[in-house]
Scaffold this motif. Structure first.
Motif, mmCIF file in Angstrom:
data_model
loop_
_atom_site.group_PDB
_atom_site.id
_atom_site.type_symbol
_atom_site.label_atom_id
_atom_site.label_comp_id
_atom_site.label_asym_id
_atom_site.label_seq_id
_atom_site.Cartn_x
_atom_site.Cartn_y
_atom_site.Cartn_z
ATOM 1 N N UNK A 41 49.923 47.867 39.875
ATOM 2 C CA UNK A 41 49.017 47.395 40.928
ATOM 3 C C UNK A 41 48.452 48.578 41.710
ATOM 4 N N UNK A 42 49.332 49.545 42.004
ATOM 5 C CA UNK A 42 48.876 50.716 42.763
ATOM 6 C C UNK A 42 47.824 51.498 41.975
ATOM 7 N N UNK A 50 51.846 39.996 42.742
ATOM 8 C CA UNK A 50 52.248 39.920 41.336
ATOM 9 C C UNK A 50 52.304 41.297 40.687
ATOM 10 N N UNK A 51 52.245 41.273 39.375
ATOM 11 C CA UNK A 51 52.415 42.483 38.569
ATOM 12 C C UNK A 51 51.281 43.483 38.702
ATOM 13 N N UNK A 52 50.072 42.978 39.031
ATOM 14 C CA UNK A 52 48.918 43.863 38.900
ATOM 15 C C UNK A 52 48.008 43.931 40.124
ATOM 16 N N UNK A 53 48.344 43.150 41.144
ATOM 17 C CA UNK A 53 47.445 43.100 42.303
ATOM 18 C C UNK A 53 47.677 44.253 43.270
ATOM 19 N N UNK A 54 46.811 44.346 44.254
ATOM 20 C CA UNK A 54 46.937 45.415 45.253
ATOM 21 C C UNK A 54 46.246 45.029 46.550
ATOM 22 N N UNK A 55 46.621 45.766 47.590
ATOM 23 C CA UNK A 55 45.953 45.644 48.887
ATOM 24 C C UNK A 55 45.359 47.001 49.221
ATOM 25 N N UNK A 56 44.139 46.999 49.723
ATOM 26 C CA UNK A 56 43.570 48.221 50.298
ATOM 27 C C UNK A 56 43.326 47.906 51.773
#
Ligand code: BDP
Length: 672
Positions: A107-108, A81-87
């Protein structure tokens, strides 16, 4: 930082590689934060730019990139979505990297701050696989800052926004604040008091909008949208009209023009926050209209630009004495807004205080959560410690907020928590979230009491992930703020986690609330609000104490909850001890579930609370030399004041109840 860990981190963080389909200011900020944050933690600046082809690195991505191939798939990115992220740790042997990837640049940015938090809390980077997106869409801060530079209910200095009727010109502090908000995942801010004072707050006028726009620019750079509180009577004030009637075409034209002007200056303006018909603020009632009429009129003005109206439900008649027990201030929000459910435009959000009264140390959750099915809603919390020690006393509020968020409304059967109602999940509402009244000011440490920073930090973390525990948040904040010395971490964590209970112990007992000095609300005053018109009573007499809010014999407030909850509160047997006096009037000899009588409970908790604060002072003293002198001394002096003041609370409350009840303390302690 432990040198061995620092060395490991340094090997990952030699360079930051940035990947995006288009250049973006938010991504630039994310990179800047990584460089600055890593540099200051490790004492070595990473190289920004470069490619992922040489050795270890941190890869910062917004949107899809060939470098993410086989690491984060397109569908997974989109699902963020608009605000999520993966690390995620990835890459070939010999050339591993840590990917910080968002579907968007926002998100980034949040991912970058999460990465920094991992370093601050000493996490291993070798096998990262973290996927996050926020639970609440709107994660808002309300500032009760006035344009003269004062802050309503502010306990940390003056406003960082205003001085002498103008927005400050040195905006360094605002800039730091925007960074701080983004670092804890907040995305919306209303920069002026909900009590919009007539003569001075003219932020929506053409004269001041350019400087408001400059502030909006600062926040935008960190993904935070700006909102303004507005005065419902503005058409009279600035529009030269004689009415603010929401159905009047001239009034509607006024608001449409103001909205157009605001958006000319601030194209991504969030919307208006409104306190109407409450505590002497003007509102639609003056014109015989209801709150849906009022909110929808503003919503119409904002709609063309995608703006929203955040309309507060803190509406009650503050001049009504309800000693006849026919009305009850606790009932007011529900009584006003429940009949309007479904009548609000879809760009209106109702902002509902956590409890039915007003940010007391203990209240049940507002029955509007779960009571409104067809209306967007946002939960309102108070970070500033108005009734919880005014940042002179230590009171870590996360446990209180968690109880509210986890409160089961049973609106759609078991598991219908306030958290789900507020985020919109429970009834599938398009808008939702959480707002809170800020506790910061221009004090060098932001919050006056240094440890009160944990409330701001924790608020951000909790609205992003309501399932985080108070322990996790306390631990994180302590490590980030003071480092990893086990004695320091365990002491401060414990102090934070115990502090709400301690504060409750020596202040208003068993949910009754309000035993504070009127006006400024600091310190004990048992009858301060007992004979005034504010609707905040405890009904103590020589026989007993508490407010009968039952359907059977009282104000009927319990009937505002869904059955399962209503019956739990209605019956003295099932009503939880800590809320007993909020819901029931009982004799002092009533026996609590703990086995103690009410009066003995009052004595015991007040003696205990004051002793617990002395212990807080002692354990803090144990940290001398383990943390820097300034912070040590500043917290110590607040704790010492708390310790003195807790004894005043103890003595005032205990002696009042001794005299009212005539029942001696079983333990024969001295009561003044
Ligand atoms: C009360 C405060 C008052 C605020 C009001 C509100 O005492 O200063 O204006 O809430 O939320 O807690 O509007």
């Amino acid at each position: 930082m432990d040198p061995e860990i620092a060395e490991k981190y340094a090997s990952w963080c030699r360079s930051i590689v940035v990947e995006a389909s288009a250049p973006s200011p938010l991504l630039a900020k994310a990179c800047e934060e990584l460089v600055g944050g890593i540099g200051s933690m490790l004492g070595r600046m990473p190289l920004a730019g470069g490619t992922a082809d040489h050795g270890r690195c941190v890869l910062l991505c917004a949107g899809n990139s060939s470098k993410l191939h086989g690491v984060v798939e397109a569908a997974e990115l989109e699902a963020l979505g608009e605000e999520g992220y993966v690390l995620r740790t990835a890459g070939e042997p010999g050339r591993p990297f840590v990917a910080i990837a968002g579907h968007t640049d926002r998100g980034a940015l949040y991912g970058a701050f999460h990465f920094l938090r991992l370093l601050q809390t000493g996490q291993n980077l070798n096998e990262l696989n973290i996927i996050e997106k926020p639970a609440a869409k709107l994660r808002m801060i309300n500032h009760w800052d006035n344009m003269d530079g004062s802050v309503e209910r502010g306990y940390a200095g003056r406003s960082i926004f205003y001085r002498d009727g103008k927005i400050v010109t040195d905006r360094k502090r605002i800039h730091d604040y925007a960074r701080m908000m983004a670092a804890v995942g907040l995305n919306a801010i209303a920069i002026n008091n909900v009590n919009v004072h007539e003569t001075e707050t003219n932020l929506i006028t053409s004269e001041l909008l350019p400087s408001v726009a400059a502030v909006a620019d600062i926040f935008r750079a960190y993904g935070v949208r700006l909102y303004l509180s507005v005065n419902f009577a503005s058409p009279i004030q600035y529009g030269g009209l004689t009415t603010a009637d929401p159905l009047d075409p001239e009034v509607r034209r006024f608001w449409a023009e103001r909205a157009a002007d605001v958006y000319r200056h601030i194209p991504d303006f969030g919307g208006f926050l409104v306190k109407a018909d409450s505590e002497f603020r003007p509102g639609p009632f003056t014109y015989g209209r209801d709150h849906a009429d009022g909110a929808n009129m503003l919503a119409e003005a904002l709609r063309p630009y995608g703006g929203i109206v955040v309309w507060r439900c803190f509406v009650y008649d503050c001049l009504q004495d309800w000693r006849d027990r026919k009305t009850d201030r606790a009932r007011a929000a529900f009584d006003h807004f429940r009949p309007l459910d479904g009548k609000f435009a879809d760009n209106v959000i109702l902002q509902i205080k956590n409890g039915p009264m007003d940010f007391q140390v203990r209240e049940p959750a507002s029955p509007l959560f779960g009571g409104l099915r067809h209306t967007n809603q946002v939960l309102e919390l108070q970070i500033t410690q108005e009734y919880t020690g005014q940042q002179k006393h230590l009171c870590f509020l996360i446990p209180q907020w968690k109880e509210i968020l986890d409160f089961d409304t049973y609106a759609r059967g078991e598991g219908s928590t306030v958290s789900k109602a507020a985020t919109g999940e429970l009834f599938g509402r398009p808008l939702g979230g959480i707002a809170a009244v800020s506790n910061i000011g221009d004090d060098a440490n932001w919050t006056g009491h240094l440890l009160a920073q944990a409330n701001y930090y924790g608020y951000g973390r909790l609205v992003w992930r309501p399932e985080l525990t108070a322990e996790q948040i306390a631990d994180e904040w302590t490590r980030i703020t003071f480092g990893h010395d086990p004695a320091v971490v365990s002491t401060i964590r414990r102090m934070l986690l115990d502090s709400w209970t301690i504060y409750e112990n020596y202040t208003s007992p068993l949910g009754v609330g309000w035993m504070v000095n009127p006006g400024h609300h600091y310190g004990p005053n048992v009858d301060g609000y007992e004979y005034s018109k504010w609707g905040t009573y405890h009904y103590a007499d020589c026989h007993g104490i508490g407010v009968d809010r039952t359907v059977k014999s009282g104000t009927g407030y319990t009937g505002q909850y869904h059955d399962k909850v209503a019956s739990r509160f209605e019956s003295i047997e099932s009503c939880p001890d800590e809320l007993l006096l909020f819901f029931h009037h009982v004799p002092y000899t009533h026996v609590l579930k703990s086995g103690k009588t009410v009066i003995q409970h009052i004595y015991d908790t007040h003696f205990e609370g004051a002793e617990q604060v002395d212990k807080l002072v002692d354990v803090w003293r144990g940290l001398e030399g383990r943390i820097d002198g300034d912070r040590y001394a500043s917290v110590l002096s607040r704790l010492q004041e708390q310790s003195k003041h807790a004894k005043e609370w103890r003595d005032v409350i205990n002696s009042y109840f001794l005299r009212k009840s005539g029942i001696a303390d079983e333990q024969g302690r001295t009561i003044y």
